[in-house]
Structures are given as C-alpha cells and as structure tokens.
Design a protein around this motif. Structure first.
Motif, mmCIF file in Angstrom:
data_model
loop_
_atom_site.group_PDB
_atom_site.id
_atom_site.type_symbol
_atom_site.label_atom_id
_atom_site.label_comp_id
_atom_site.label_asym_id
_atom_site.label_seq_id
_atom_site.Cartn_x
_atom_site.Cartn_y
_atom_site.Cartn_z
ATOM 1 N N TRP A 70 0.806 -1.225 0.000
ATOM 2 C CA TRP A 70 0.000 0.000 0.000
ATOM 3 C C TRP A 70 0.836 1.271 0.000
ATOM 4 O O TRP A 70 0.285 2.375 0.028
ATOM 5 C CB TRP A 70 -1.031 -0.035 1.132
ATOM 6 N N ASP A 71 2.168 1.133 -0.032
ATOM 7 C CA ASP A 71 3.010 2.293 -0.328
ATOM 8 C C ASP A 71 3.158 2.483 -1.831
ATOM 9 O O ASP A 71 3.744 3.464 -2.278
ATOM 10 C CB ASP A 71 4.410 2.122 0.279
ATOM 11 N N ILE A 73 0.957 2.833 -4.839
ATOM 12 C CA ILE A 73 -0.404 3.003 -5.359
ATOM 13 C C ILE A 73 -0.402 4.061 -6.452
ATOM 14 O O ILE A 73 0.561 4.809 -6.620
ATOM 15 C CB ILE A 73 -1.397 3.419 -4.242
ATOM 16 N N LYS A 77 -5.630 5.487 -5.927
ATOM 17 C CA LYS A 77 -5.361 4.782 -4.673
ATOM 18 C C LYS A 77 -5.512 3.275 -4.834
ATOM 19 O O LYS A 77 -5.753 2.537 -3.893
ATOM 20 C CB LYS A 77 -6.221 5.325 -3.522
ATOM 21 N N GLY B 27 -3.830 9.644 0.447
ATOM 22 C CA GLY B 27 -4.569 8.507 0.970
ATOM 23 C C GLY B 27 -3.755 7.932 2.113
ATOM 24 O O GLY B 27 -3.169 8.676 2.908
ATOM 25 N N SER B 29 -0.960 6.013 1.766
ATOM 26 C CA SER B 29 0.472 5.870 1.511
ATOM 27 C C SER B 29 1.206 7.100 2.022
ATOM 28 O O SER B 29 0.870 8.226 1.690
ATOM 29 C CB SER B 29 0.747 5.669 0.013
ATOM 30 N N ALA B 173 5.005 6.496 -1.138
ATOM 31 C CA ALA B 173 4.756 7.120 0.161
ATOM 32 C C ALA B 173 5.521 8.439 0.306
ATOM 33 O O ALA B 173 5.325 9.175 1.269
ATOM 34 C CB ALA B 173 5.149 6.167 1.292
ATOM 35 N N GLN B 223 -0.476 0.499 8.161
ATOM 36 C CA GLN B 223 -0.966 1.046 6.900
ATOM 37 C C GLN B 223 -2.461 1.294 7.042
ATOM 38 O O GLN B 223 -3.220 0.404 7.423
ATOM 39 C CB GLN B 223 -0.733 0.046 5.754
ATOM 40 N N GLU B 225 -4.779 1.485 4.845
ATOM 41 C CA GLU B 225 -5.590 0.561 4.041
ATOM 42 C C GLU B 225 -5.824 -0.758 4.790
ATOM 43 O O GLU B 225 -6.939 -1.281 4.799
ATOM 44 C CB GLU B 225 -4.867 0.305 2.714
ATOM 45 N N ARG B 229 -9.399 -2.185 6.316
ATOM 46 C CA ARG B 229 -9.968 -3.490 5.927
ATOM 47 C C ARG B 229 -10.309 -4.325 7.160
ATOM 48 O O ARG B 229 -11.160 -5.199 7.105
ATOM 49 C CB ARG B 229 -8.993 -4.234 5.014
#
Lengths: 228, 235
Positions: A70-71, A73, A77, B27, B29, B173, B223, B225, B229
């Motif tokens: 998730w770094d 993207i 996103k 977001g 990251s 990031a 993270q 994300e 989840r």
C-alpha cells in the motif's frame, strides 16, 4: 433515427481507439476510472510511459489480490507494481511534470466538453462535498488533452455542447474527444468531426451533439475491434 | 547533533491548541498514522490541518477529525472509500474546508518551504476556484496568482532517517512528505528505521536534515488501508 444505444461503442472500444493515437515513447497521464482502461490497449510494438500524479512514472500492472504493497499506489489509490524503469518523486515534482509541458498526452473523463475546448469534469455544482484532486492541473501543460466519454449522458443529453453548464475544470484545454460514436477535434472554437461510426448518419450524430459539427473533407469511418 | 526522540508522545508534546499542522500522505500511503494517533492522545484541538485528503475510515486523519480536533482543513480531495467522518462533520458545519487543486497545493507548500510568497499558475484559471485571485498574462496565456502555504508543524513519514534528520522514503509514500518537511516551522518525522550517521548514502538522501527537527523510530508502521480493511477505530 438510429437507436444509438444499440450501435454505440463500449468503454473498452473507446479506450482502444484512444490508445491508437499514443505514439511509442509518449509520456501519458490517464485520469482515474474509465481513462485508465487506455493502458490495456497499447498497440503492439509501442511503449508509452505512464505517469500517475501521486508520484510514480513507468509503473507496472496491479498486483495479484493479497500481494498489494500500500506504499505503491496510483492516483486512484489502487495498488500498482514496480518494474525496471520505475521512478518515484514528490508531489511538487510530479505536478511540475504536469504543468511544465513534459507530458505528451493527458486522457481524462468528462461531464461536458464545449466547442471551444472548455472542460467540465470535477463537479456537477449540485452541492455535496467539493473535491477537485488533480483535475484542474492535468488539463494544463500536456501537449494533447484528450477526453474519453460516452457521446451523451445516461438520460440522453449531449455531453458535447456549445457552452458548459457545469463548473469548469479548465478553459480551452481539450484538443480531441473520443466518444461512443465519433472522434472529434477541437479547432479554432469549434468541433471538427474526424471519424464517425459508419452506421450512424451525419444528421443523427448532429442530433445528439449540442454544438455544430464541422467537417474538413468527409469524416473517416470509426472502426474498432468487435470484441476486446 | 542528535534529533532523535525516544517516544511518539515526546515528539508531539509541544503542539498547542490552534496550531497549523501539515500531515504527509496521499490517501494511506505515506500517512504518519502513529504520529497522528499520538497527537490524538496528546489532546491538541482547534487545529488547521493541511493534507491532500480528509481521512478514510476511523483511523489517522479521520480519527483526528472524529475526535473533534480539526477546526479547518485545507485539502484537494476529501472523498475516499469511507469518507463518513469528514462528510458528517462538514455537513454539520463542524469543520471548515478550503479546496485547493492538488498541484497548486503541492506548489504552495513547496513555495512556503522555499521562501517564495506567491507564484503564477495556469491551474484553475477561469474556474470557480480562481475567484478573487489576481490574474496576469504571460506570453499570451492567463495565469492566476497563488500564495505560499506554511505551517507551524509537519508530521512526516519516512523510511529511513539518521540522527541529523536526513531522510529517505519508500515508494509512492514520498508524495507530500518532503515538501511538507520544508514548509513547517517544526518538522516531526516518524521513520521505520533510524540508522547511524553514514548509514544513508549521501547520494540517496531525499530530504536533507536541515528541514527536519525531530525524528522518532516507528518500526513496522501501520498502513491505513490494512487497518480499514480490519474495521479498525482509533482510539
């Protein structure tokens, strides 16, 4: 009159047509959502380099589910991957690439495109929470700003218009529109029809277009693969 | 010189009520979740926050908003997969919003860090977001004037830091983190690793330590994300 819902191109077919105009080695930004499909249809033997405005050039495809980092993207996103040639950079550099004229093509979605090249694609002006993201930056600086879109709205209203009624994203920025029925250039303040589906008449196409379609010689047939 | 601080609480201890705080990330990251959560624990309120987004779910920036700490938000895109927290606060009139095009936001921050009070950009010319801003023509094209953006604090997420505050980042990031580190009076960094001086190849330094005031090590940072989840809620 032809029922356009029966003959119109799918989003994949529109994206395929837009991809045919991207030359080998072009630097390309694809808007979030539908425009991202253009990347799937690069012609054999050509390699475009894709830019995503959160700070990646030349990224690889989405990873398998469960393999996401998730770094890594894209601007939507969604998870992407690193491949040989990938570059990371910060946001000020990323938008320097955009505004500084370094991108060859930006391909975006639209609510409306006006005959003078004005684009409305960020807000329908009906209240709610405003959100612009990079839309207003992406319309400036790329050598070509193209739009991929259905020719009409869900309720049949023209999306190609004399003047945008929705809030503008940018003035006079669009150079070409790939629709579900035609390929149309913006030149000197009017729409010039370059290609149309062979099965639609000029009169029927004009009837679903909100501004005059000019021709420069006869338009060519818009031919795309039946299945994609 | 050693800018390392041993605890997250210590890193954010002096942020007062009413401060302006740049928070890195696009977001999830690059979002410094552990520093944001430490700021929630610390209790500062009435904050002006500068971030690209407005939080997602109930962790990080969304949690800071949900705790009622943010008076005003400057961002480009307050939509997310789960924007419930921001939307509820916005619709209830409990948070002010300034929408800035993403590239303009980045350049305003860069200008703030670089000592450039204003600049001209084509972005937003002729749109509602340009209303009231000076317009000037250069080489036949119209541009609008935008002003620098600075903050009292920046919360930054880095991959690797040394005691002087030299930083590297991880993949996408990086996003707003390096420019926010430049634009704040005091830049506070969480890094996944703190290495001794010489541990970062000078050719690979992305943010030179002059832009950094404090570094705290957070190994294996969460993270957003992944937390979302799992349905995580902070605190």
């Amino acid at each position: 009159m032809t029922d356009i819902s029966e003959i119109k191109l799918t989003n994949a077919q529109i994206a395929w047509r837009a991809a045919q105009d991207i030359v080998d080695g072009a630097y390309v930004n694809l808007g979030i959502g539908f425009p991202e499909m253009v990347a799937q249809f690069q012609p054999e033997g050509r390699q475009a380099i894709f830019h995503t405005e959160n700070g990646v050039l030349d990224f690889g495809p989405a990873p398998e589910p469960g393999q996401e980092d998730w770094d890594c993207i894209n601007a939507g996103k969604k998870a992407i991957t690193v491949r040989p040639g990938t570059a990371f950079f910060h946001h000020a550099d990323s938008f320097a690439m955009v505004r500084g004229g370094h991108l060859d093509v930006a391909i975006l979605g639209a609510f409306q495109v006006a005959q003078n090249g004005d684009l409305a694609n960020w807000s329908t002006g009906r209240g709610g929470v405003p959100a612009v993201g990079g839309a207003m930056d992406l319309v400036h600086g790329a050598k070509r700003v193209a739009v991929v879109t259905d020719h009409v709205t869900r309720d049949g209203q023209p999306k190609l218009v004399e003047q945008c009624s929705f809030p503008l994203t940018g003035k006079g920025c669009v150079t070409r529109v790939y629709t579900s029925l035609a390929v149309i250039d913006v030149e000197d303040g009017h729409f010039v029809l370059r290609e149309k589906l062979p099965r639609i008449s000029m009169a029927d196409l004009q009837a679903v277009t909100g501004a005059t379609l000019h021709t420069d010689g006869g338009p060519a047939d818009l031919i795309v693969p039946e299945t994609l | 010189m050693d800018k390392t601080i041993s605890s997250l609480a210590g890193a954010v201890a002096d942020i007062p009520d009413g401060a302006s705080v740049m928070i890195g990330g696009f977001g999830g990251s690059g979002a410094p979740l552990e520093l944001i959560h430490a700021l929630i624990d610390q209790g500062a309120r009435d904050l002006t926050v500068i971030n690209n987004n407005a939080g997602n779910g109930h962790v990080g920036l969304a949690a800071l908003i949900e705790q009622g700490r943010v008076r005003r938000l400057i961002c480009s895109f307050p939509r997310s997969a789960d924007p419930t927290v921001f939307n509820d606060f916005y619709k209830a009139g409990k948070i002010e919003l300034e929408i800035v095009p993403q590239g303009t936001l980045a350049e305003r921050i860069r200008a703030g860090g670089a000592g450039i009070p204003a600049f001209y950009t084509p972005t937003s010319y002729g749109t509602d977001l340009a209303e009231g801003k000076p317009v000037e023509e250069f080489e036949g094209h119209a541009y609008i004037q935008e002003r620098w953006l600075k903050a009292d604090y920046a919360l930054v997420k880095a991959e690797c830091a040394d005691p002087h505050g030299n930083l590297t980042y991880r993949m996408a990031a990086r996003n707003f983190n390096p420019i926010m580190a430049m634009a704040a009076r005091r830049s506070i960094v969480q890094a996944s690793r703190i290495v001794p001086l010489g541990g970062i190849d000078p050719e690979h330094v992305v943010t030179p330590g002059i832009f950094v005031d404090a570094v705290v090590e957070v190994t294996n940072p969460a993270q957003e994300e992944v937390l979302n989840r799992e349905g995580a809620v902070y605190p």
